[in-house]
Design a protein around this motif. Structure first.
Motif, PDB file in Angstrom:
ATOM      1  N   GLY A 293      -0.937  -6.318 -15.068  1.00 53.11           N
ATOM      2  CA  GLY A 293      -0.525  -5.010 -13.546  1.00 53.11           C
ATOM      3  C   GLY A 293      -0.908  -4.039 -12.965  1.00 53.11           C
TER       4      GLY A 293
ATOM      5  N   THR B 144       5.193   7.398  -4.160  1.00 51.48           N
ATOM      6  CA  THR B 144       5.446   6.641  -2.999  1.00 51.48           C
ATOM      7  C   THR B 144       5.539   7.484  -2.700  1.00 51.48           C
TER       8      THR B 144
ATOM      9  N   ASP C  72       9.460   1.119  -8.093  1.00 49.14           N
ATOM     10  CA  ASP C  72       9.462   0.337  -6.615  1.00 49.14           C
ATOM     11  C   ASP C  72      10.265  -0.441  -6.333  1.00 49.14           C
ATOM     12  N   LYS C  73      11.156  -0.310  -5.516  1.00 56.12           N
ATOM     13  CA  LYS C  73      12.489  -0.847  -5.218  1.00 56.12           C
ATOM     14  C   LYS C  73      12.466  -2.676  -5.112  1.00 56.12           C
ATOM     15  N   ASP C  74      11.184  -3.202  -4.537  1.00 60.08           N
ATOM     16  CA  ASP C  74      10.895  -4.651  -4.815  1.00 60.08           C
ATOM     17  C   ASP C  74      10.797  -5.248  -5.671  1.00 60.08           C
TER      18      ASP C  74
ATOM     19  N   ASP D 219      -3.647  -2.262 -11.192  1.00 58.26           N
ATOM     20  CA  ASP D 219      -5.241  -2.339 -10.320  1.00 58.26           C
ATOM     21  C   ASP D 219      -6.150  -1.713 -10.864  1.00 58.26           C
TER      22      ASP D 219
ATOM     23  N   GLY E 131      -0.118  -6.249  -5.150  1.00 54.77           N
ATOM     24  CA  GLY E 131       0.378  -6.712  -6.080  1.00 54.77           C
ATOM     25  C   GLY E 131       0.343  -5.483  -7.125  1.00 54.77           C
TER      26      GLY E 131
ATOM     27  N   ASP F  89       1.479   2.547  -0.523  1.00 55.57           N
ATOM     28  CA  ASP F  89       2.466   2.178  -0.625  1.00 55.57           C
ATOM     29  C   ASP F  89       2.238   0.666   0.325  1.00 55.57           C
TER      30      ASP F  89
ATOM     31  N   ARG G 122       0.051  -1.623  -2.416  1.00 58.92           N
ATOM     32  CA  ARG G 122       0.151  -2.199  -3.325  1.00 58.92           C
ATOM     33  C   ARG G 122       0.519  -3.218  -3.029  1.00 58.92           C
ATOM     34  N   ARG G 123       1.527  -3.374  -1.830  1.00 57.29           N
ATOM     35  CA  ARG G 123       3.038  -4.148  -1.739  1.00 57.29           C
ATOM     36  C   ARG G 123       1.914  -5.846  -1.114  1.00 57.29           C
TER      37      ARG G 123
ATOM     38  N   ARG H 287       3.016  -2.813  -9.091  1.00 56.97           N
ATOM     39  CA  ARG H 287       3.745  -2.240  -8.806  1.00 56.97           C
ATOM     40  C   ARG H 287       4.144  -1.216 -10.340  1.00 56.97           C
TER      41      ARG H 287
END
Ligand SMILES: NC(=O)c1ccc[n+]([C@@H]2O[C@H](COP(=O)([O-])OP(=O)(O)OC[C@H]3O[C@@H](n4cnc5c(N)ncnc54)[C@H](OP(=O)(O)O)[C@@H]3O)[C@@H](O)[C@H]2O)c1
Length: 357
Positions: free
Chosen positions: A233, A112, A355-357, A235, A349, A342, A345-346, A351
């Motif tokens: 999960g 990241t 990742d913080k979220d 990509d 999708g 980043d 990917r946000r 992850r």
């Protein structure tokens, strides 16, 4: 004539990329800008390290360590080349920096942008050289293309750039520990190959930054619109659209099943088109300038081996001159590309556990 600098490399990890790197550095080249010595190998096991030397460095006898820590601590090593999976880059870089070592870290530089930032801050504080090993940027074809596009304006004003890097990664057949399948290791098309598509799109659309201190300010990061197809999960396909304020458009794609065509990139301008060709976006070999009036010219760039020596030479010259970052792959550009990834990917999708979220 000034003597060529000598750089003593410590190779960290004994996977595929490390084998390609040392093979290229061992080539006998007339035009080499530096002497590269494979000084030491650091592996998770002594046996693996020894087997790596026997297979990829025949006739050479670098020091072999069965741990990374011993490699960082070797006073005979000037620079650590990091060839581990993406998820280890941050820690490997931080450890090498802590030992005062210069670093060349494989792409993607980190998982990241915040990770990349942490590493660059540590390098700045310690005063060591560090660079992301985005080797393709150092191919002479890239400089020639930038000159054609952005200095000679061979196709007028550049409006659009498209690039694809895809190949069959055979992901379904891989075990869960594979770095291409495990999100904890940074798996996925984006960090593995999409980063090249993104790089070419940027290279096509933006003029080069130039060396410090006269370096042009980096362009404002374009708006990013992205989508990804996920499998477990990870990509397995990524599409990134870059939209610049002045209307320039970039489309970067990567796919883990289909294979790119040889003409992997297309750059369009007001007066023509440039097609870039090669076995893959990582290894460009020619480009064709096609003018609107029908004139067509092809430029070929043959190379021995794979082409890792160009980035290695550039690093050696930087370190010999006391520079801490490289003008072709500066820190700010590594960060900007990480930020675009980043954001990709946000939206897409994919992850990672960090990742913080
Ligand atoms: N520039 C390019 O063209 C290019 C091409 C391919 C890959 N790459 C990049 O190079 C890096 C490594 O890719 P690779 O294809 O060489 O990977 P690889 O063949 O799987 O090798 C990675 C090496 O890292 C070490 N490692 C440490 N912990 C590991 C773990 N938990 N799982 C797997 N390996 C671990 C191992 O070496 P030891 O056991 O010896 O420590 C392993 O052999 C990635 O950043 C990738 O994006 C770049």
């Amino acid at each position: 004539m000034a003597e060529k600098p000598t750089l003593r490399w410590g190779i960290l990890a004994t996977g595929m990329i490390s084998s390609w790197f040392v093979a290229d550095l061992s080539l006998d080249r007339q035009d080499a800008q530096a002497n590269h010595v494979i000084q030491a190998i650091g592996s998770s096991s002594l046996e693996k390290g020894k087997a790596f030397v026997a297979e990829h460095l025949p006739g050479k006898s670098p020091t072999v360590y069965g741990s990374y820590e011993e490699l960082y601590a070797d006073p005979e090593v000037d620079i650590i080349y990091i060839g581990t999976p993406h998820s280890f880059h941050k820690q490997n870089c931080l450890d090498a920096i802590r030992h005062g070592k210069n670093v060349l870290c494989e792409k993607a530089f980190a998982l990241t942008a915040p990770e990349a930032c942490e590493v660059l801050d540590a390098a700045r504080e310690k005063g060591v050289f560090i660079m992301e090993a985005m080797w393709t940027r150092f191919f002479p074809i890239v400089r020639a293309l930038q000159q054609k596009l952005h200095e000679e304006k061979a196709i007028g004003a550049v409006h659009r750039a498209f690039c694809d890097f895809s190949f069959d990664m055979k992901i379904p057949s891989l075990g869960p520990a594979s770095r291409l399948k495990n999100p904890a290791l940074g798996a996925g098309t984006l960090l593995d190959i999409g980063i090249y598509s993104l790089t070419w799109t940027i290279l096509g659309l933006e003029p080069p930054l130039g060396p410090a201190p006269a370096r042009a300010a980096p362009e404002k990061t374009p708006k990013v619109v992205a989508a990804q197809s996920l499998d477990d999960g990870v990509d397995v396909a990524t599409t990134i659209v870059l939209l610049y304020e002045d209307g320039r458009q970039g489309i970067a794609t990567a796919h883990a099943t289909v294979k790119s065509q040889r003409d992997f990139a297309r750059i369009e301008g007001s007066e023509g088109t440039v097609i870039v060709e090669g076995d893959a976006a990582a290894v460009p070999s020619s480009f064709i300038v096609k003018k609107l009036d029908g004139e067509e010219k092809r430029y070929d760039f043959p190379r021995p081996g794979r082409g890792f020596y160009w980035e290695a030479d550039a690093v050696a010259l930087d370190i010999a001159a006391g520079r801490k970052e490289n003008a072709i792959m500066p820190w700010a550009e590594t960060l900007r590309v990480m930020e675009i990834m980043d954001e990709t990917r946000r939206q897409g999708g994919a992850r990672f556990p960090v990742d913080k979220d």
